[in-house]
Write a protein that holds these residues in place. Structure first.
Motif, PDB file in Angstrom:
ATOM      1  N   SER A  24       0.846  -1.193   0.000  1.00  0.00           N
ATOM      2  CA  SER A  24       0.000   0.000   0.000  1.00  0.00           C
ATOM      3  C   SER A  24       0.886   1.250   0.000  1.00  0.00           C
ATOM      4  N   SER A  25       0.349   2.329  -0.546  1.00  0.00           N
ATOM      5  CA  SER A  25       1.166   3.544  -0.695  1.00  0.00           C
ATOM      6  C   SER A  25       1.690   4.020   0.662  1.00  0.00           C
ATOM      7  N   ARG A  26       0.921   3.737   1.707  1.00  0.00           N
ATOM      8  CA  ARG A  26       1.308   4.134   3.062  1.00  0.00           C
ATOM      9  C   ARG A  26       2.645   3.480   3.467  1.00  0.00           C
ATOM     10  N   ASN A  27       2.859   2.261   3.034  1.00  0.00           N
ATOM     11  CA  ASN A  27       4.048   1.516   3.471  1.00  0.00           C
ATOM     12  C   ASN A  27       5.120   1.399   2.399  1.00  0.00           C
ATOM     13  N   ARG A  28       4.906   2.083   1.270  1.00  0.00           N
ATOM     14  CA  ARG A  28       5.847   1.911   0.159  1.00  0.00           C
ATOM     15  C   ARG A  28       7.237   2.464   0.494  1.00  0.00           C
ATOM     16  N   LYS A  29       7.281   3.323   1.505  1.00  0.00           N
ATOM     17  CA  LYS A  29       8.575   3.895   1.879  1.00  0.00           C
ATOM     18  C   LYS A  29       9.548   2.819   2.390  1.00  0.00           C
ATOM     19  N   TYR A  30       9.017   1.664   2.765  1.00  0.00           N
ATOM     20  CA  TYR A  30       9.891   0.582   3.247  1.00  0.00           C
ATOM     21  C   TYR A  30      10.375  -0.323   2.119  1.00  0.00           C
ATOM     22  N   ASN A  31       9.955  -0.040   0.900  1.00  0.00           N
ATOM     23  CA  ASN A  31      10.285  -0.956  -0.201  1.00  0.00           C
ATOM     24  C   ASN A  31      11.791  -1.148  -0.389  1.00  0.00           C
ATOM     25  N   SER A  32      12.550  -0.049  -0.269  1.00  0.00           N
ATOM     26  CA  SER A  32      13.990  -0.188  -0.508  1.00  0.00           C
ATOM     27  C   SER A  32      14.627  -1.017   0.607  1.00  0.00           C
ATOM     28  N   LEU A  33      14.144  -0.832   1.840  1.00  0.00           N
ATOM     29  CA  LEU A  33      14.635  -1.648   2.956  1.00  0.00           C
ATOM     30  C   LEU A  33      14.275  -3.120   2.726  1.00  0.00           C
ATOM     31  N   ASN A  34      13.017  -3.349   2.321  1.00  0.00           N
ATOM     32  CA  ASN A  34      12.583  -4.717   2.044  1.00  0.00           C
ATOM     33  C   ASN A  34      13.450  -5.361   0.971  1.00  0.00           C
ATOM     34  N   LEU A  35      13.730  -4.608  -0.064  1.00  0.00           N
ATOM     35  CA  LEU A  35      14.552  -5.133  -1.161  1.00  0.00           C
ATOM     36  C   LEU A  35      15.952  -5.460  -0.697  1.00  0.00           C
ATOM     37  N   ARG A  36      16.501  -4.573   0.160  1.00  0.00           N
ATOM     38  CA  ARG A  36      17.864  -4.794   0.656  1.00  0.00           C
ATOM     39  C   ARG A  36      17.900  -6.099   1.468  1.00  0.00           C
ATOM     40  N   ILE A  37      16.891  -6.282   2.316  1.00  0.00           N
ATOM     41  CA  ILE A  37      16.851  -7.487   3.157  1.00  0.00           C
ATOM     42  C   ILE A  37      16.620  -8.729   2.294  1.00  0.00           C
ATOM     43  N   LEU A  38      15.800  -8.551   1.256  1.00  0.00           N
ATOM     44  CA  LEU A  38      15.572  -9.633   0.307  1.00  0.00           C
ATOM     45  C   LEU A  38      16.882 -10.096  -0.332  1.00  0.00           C
ATOM     46  N   SER A  39      17.734  -9.143  -0.709  1.00  0.00           N
ATOM     47  CA  SER A  39      18.977  -9.546  -1.363  1.00  0.00           C
ATOM     48  C   SER A  39      19.963 -10.173  -0.377  1.00  0.00           C
ATOM     49  N   VAL A  40      19.843  -9.798   0.922  1.00  0.00           N
ATOM     50  CA  VAL A  40      20.671 -10.498   1.914  1.00  0.00           C
ATOM     51  C   VAL A  40      20.259 -11.970   1.970  1.00  0.00           C
ATOM     52  N   GLY A  41      18.947 -12.204   1.957  1.00  0.00           N
ATOM     53  CA  GLY A  41      18.437 -13.578   1.945  1.00  0.00           C
ATOM     54  C   GLY A  41      18.949 -14.338   0.730  1.00  0.00           C
ATOM     55  N   TYR A  42      18.931 -13.660  -0.398  1.00  0.00           N
ATOM     56  CA  TYR A  42      19.425 -14.262  -1.649  1.00  0.00           C
ATOM     57  C   TYR A  42      20.887 -14.671  -1.509  1.00  0.00           C
ATOM     58  N   GLU A  43      21.676 -13.759  -0.939  1.00  0.00           N
ATOM     59  CA  GLU A  43      23.119 -14.045  -0.776  1.00  0.00           C
ATOM     60  C   GLU A  43      23.353 -15.177   0.228  1.00  0.00           C
ATOM     61  N   MET A  44      22.549 -15.212   1.294  1.00  0.00           N
ATOM     62  CA  MET A  44      22.680 -16.306   2.267  1.00  0.00           C
ATOM     63  C   MET A  44      22.468 -17.650   1.565  1.00  0.00           C
ATOM     64  N   ALA A  45      21.433 -17.701   0.742  1.00  0.00           N
ATOM     65  CA  ALA A  45      21.142 -18.945   0.020  1.00  0.00           C
ATOM     66  C   ALA A  45      22.280 -19.279  -0.940  1.00  0.00           C
ATOM     67  N   GLU A  46      22.823 -18.253  -1.560  1.00  0.00           N
ATOM     68  CA  GLU A  46      23.954 -18.425  -2.477  1.00  0.00           C
ATOM     69  C   GLU A  46      25.109 -19.130  -1.749  1.00  0.00           C
ATOM     70  N   LYS A  47      25.395 -18.679  -0.519  1.00  0.00           N
ATOM     71  CA  LYS A  47      26.471 -19.281   0.288  1.00  0.00           C
ATOM     72  C   LYS A  47      26.162 -20.738   0.610  1.00  0.00           C
ATOM     73  N   ILE A  48      24.896 -20.968   1.005  1.00  0.00           N
ATOM     74  CA  ILE A  48      24.507 -22.349   1.354  1.00  0.00           C
ATOM     75  C   ILE A  48      24.691 -23.258   0.145  1.00  0.00           C
ATOM     76  N   VAL A  49      24.251 -22.773  -1.017  1.00  0.00           N
ATOM     77  CA  VAL A  49      24.356 -23.577  -2.241  1.00  0.00           C
ATOM     78  C   VAL A  49      25.827 -23.840  -2.575  1.00  0.00           C
ATOM     79  N   ALA A  50      26.649 -22.813  -2.416  1.00  0.00           N
ATOM     80  CA  ALA A  50      28.082 -22.947  -2.741  1.00  0.00           C
ATOM     81  C   ALA A  50      28.764 -23.967  -1.827  1.00  0.00           C
ATOM     82  N   ASN A  51      28.297 -24.026  -0.559  1.00  0.00           N
ATOM     83  CA  ASN A  51      28.933 -24.924   0.409  1.00  0.00           C
ATOM     84  C   ASN A  51      28.431 -26.362   0.335  1.00  0.00           C
ATOM     85  N   LYS A  52      27.363 -26.595  -0.410  1.00  0.00           N
ATOM     86  CA  LYS A  52      26.774 -27.955  -0.403  1.00  0.00           C
ATOM     87  C   LYS A  52      27.592 -28.899  -1.263  1.00  0.00           C
TER      88      LYS A  52
END
Lengths: 185, 359
Positions: free
Chosen positions: A157-185
């Motif tokens: 919602s437009s009210r909460n859109r200001k958090y989108n960049s934070l959400n995206l940043r945290i999303l990419s941390v999750g992506y990188e964590m998975a990347e590490k797990i995959v690399a170590n398997k």
């Protein structure tokens, strides 16, 4: 291709939103999608969950018996859905809130410190984004980071859109964590 | 999928009602249709329409009756036990020939039952739970797109025939989100010279369901209603025939159950089994002649429903002995499974083969 994904956690952890994000992103890619929230007699503090089906084909039922992917953001969700994951399926679980590692060895299990990562980024409410980020890496054919980014603009919602960049940043941390797990398997 | 929106079935239906020009909505809350009143509460305020959370289901349907008598497009929605409470008003609306749209997002029964989706109100919807010889048109959408499209149709049908039109939805369709394209306003206009809008300078319009004088008035009115129902039976016959052409086995199902059945048809066809899905989109009138034609060509008909033997009555009446009719149903919030449907059709083929071997 059909993925049957259950996202589960406490009420307030954003499981419904995570499901909706996946659906909108997949829909924009031309895939069939369905999203249905659980609406049993859930108690405060109990589990909330949604079932998301993403497919190249028509979706018969939005109800999922044996999910191909479970994202468990808290202990009760893991207890509830672990037995139902199909053989060779995928479990993404929030190690920050789940003390005991899941007991099944016939599936792909990915622990994530989702709540800790969220807290380290200044909010306790974005464990869902960590998990979705990880899923994007672990299921690379599902939806792209770019489509999730567009979906955020559409779903939030437009009210909460200001958090989108934070959400995206945290999303990419999750992506990188998975990347590490995959690399170590 | 570009240009589509992801909407919950209940919300798609509510928005479509607004697109159809409905500005008077009355309801009392009940799961699993609560997204409709919530959506209407917000949007009616934006559009300058009327939203009233009534004090009861009976009050809501009575408000619909008043609004309809005034000549506006009006709607109420509820779920199974709430629908039971509205039956008095539905019979009055039918008797007074007032158009309106009714929505039942079914949950499991009997009684208060549960809150998960079901198709247990087929009898209530198609036979009528109210008193007297009356009918309501019953439409059965099977996805979010149809929820929206059929809602627009429902308002047109209601106005065209001056009849309550019921959209019969199960809780799964109401609760699930799917992509859809919202319909556009179709601009159809219906003259409502019968409406009660003030009679200054005109003769009075009277809308009533009580007919005492003369003695024959009520029978005459009933015969008039029957003529109308006959006309509707000829003109409103909606059905989706899926891969039925050369079918050896035929599945009949509607709503959420039909989605699983359709998938079963695809799976079975891939394996060489000739099976089709006959999906009635109008449950009253039921497309009986159409089903009868197919029944003549198939070995067996399987009725799949999320209830325990309701749809099958119309299937048997339609098939009328032309083929054997089998049944598979789930109840109380359970959904028919793909494996069960496929297994059932396989068993027919298997029985067939053993029969051939035995002879």
């Amino acid at each position: 291709m059909t993925e049957e994904i259950v996202i589960a956690g406490f009420g307030g952890q954003g499981v419904l939103l995570a499901g909706k994000l996946l659906c909108v992103a997949a829909m924009r890619r031309g895939l069939q999608v369905s999203h249905i929230p659980s609406y049993g007699a859930e108690m405060r503090g109990g589990t909330a969950n949604c079932s998301v089906v993403i497919s190249t084909e028509d979706i018969p039922s939005p109800v999922i018996e044996c999910p191909s992917v479970v994202i468990a953001l808290n202990g009760p969700s893991l207890v509830k859905f672990l037995p139902r994951i199909r053989l060779g399926g995928m479990l993404i679980w929030n190690r920050s809130l789940i003390a005991i590692a899941p007991s099944r060895s016939d599936l792909f299990s990915f622990p994530l410190d989702a709540t800790d990562i969220s807290l380290a980024n200044g909010t306790e409410r974005a464990a869902n984004m960590v998990a979705i980020g990880a899923l994007l890496r672990l299921k690379p054919n599902l939806v792209s980071m770019k489509s999730i980014e567009a979906a955020l603009d559409e779903v939030i919602s437009s009210r909460n859109r200001k958090y989108n960049s934070l959400n995206l940043r945290i999303l990419s941390v999750g992506y990188e964590m998975a990347e590490k797990i995959v690399a170590n398997k | 999928m570009l240009g589509k929106v992801l909407m919950k079935g209940n919300e798609a239906l509510a928005e479509a009602a607004l697109i159809a020009g409905c500005r008077h909505y009355f309801a009392y809350p009940i799961t699993p249709q609560n997204e409709i009143p919530v959506y209407m509460a917000r949007r009616m305020a934006e559009l300058g329409g009327t939203f009233i959370q009534a004090e009861s289901e009976l009050a809501a349907i009575s408000m619909v009756m008043g609004a309809s008598a005034g000549g506006v497009r009006t709607m109420t929605s509820s779920s199974s036990p709430g629908m039971a409470l509205k039956q008095e008003g539905i019979s009055y609306l039918a008797g007074a020939e007032l158009p309106c749209v009714l929505v039942n997002v079914m949950r499991g029964g009997p009684g208060l039952g549960g809150i998960a989706g079901s198709q247990g109100d087929y009898f209530q919807a198609t036979r009528g739970g109210g008193n007297g010889d009356y009918r309501t048109i019953v439409l059965a959408p099977g996805n979010a797109q149809e929820l929206a499209d059929f809602t627009v149709d429902a308002f047109d049908l209601a106005d065209e025939y001056r009849i309550p039109v019921l959209i019969l939805v199960d809780g799964y369709l109401g609760q699930m989100s799917e992509p859809l394209t919202l319909p556009k306003p179709n601009g159809k206009k219906f003259e409502k010279s019968w409406a009660v809008r003030g009679s200054e300078g005109k003769s009075k319009n009277i809308i009533a369901s009580l007919r005492l004088v003369p003695d024959s008035a009520l029978e005459v009115h009933n015969l008039h209603l029957q003529d109308k129902y006959e006309k509707i039976t000829e003109e409103v016959r909606h059905v989706d025939e899926y891969r039925c052409e050369d079918a050896e086995w035929l599945i009949v199902a509607y709503g959420a159950a039909a989605r699983v059945a359709r998938k079963a048809v695809d799976s079975l066809r891939t394996g060489g089994t000739r099976v089709g899905l006959f999906r009635p989109l109008s449950l009253w009138p039921f497309p009986d002649r159409e089903l009868n034609e197919f029944a003549k060509e198939v070995e067996k008909v399987l009725t799949v429903e999320m209830s325990l033997g309701q749809l099958i009555e119309d299937v048997k009446l339609s098939v009328n002995g032309e083929a054997e009719v089998d049944f598979y149903g789930r109840a109380g919030g359970a959904v028919p499974t793909l494996d069960d449907i496929i297994g059932r059709i396989y068993s027919y083929e298997h029985q067939d083969h053993t029969h051939v071997q035995a002879s």
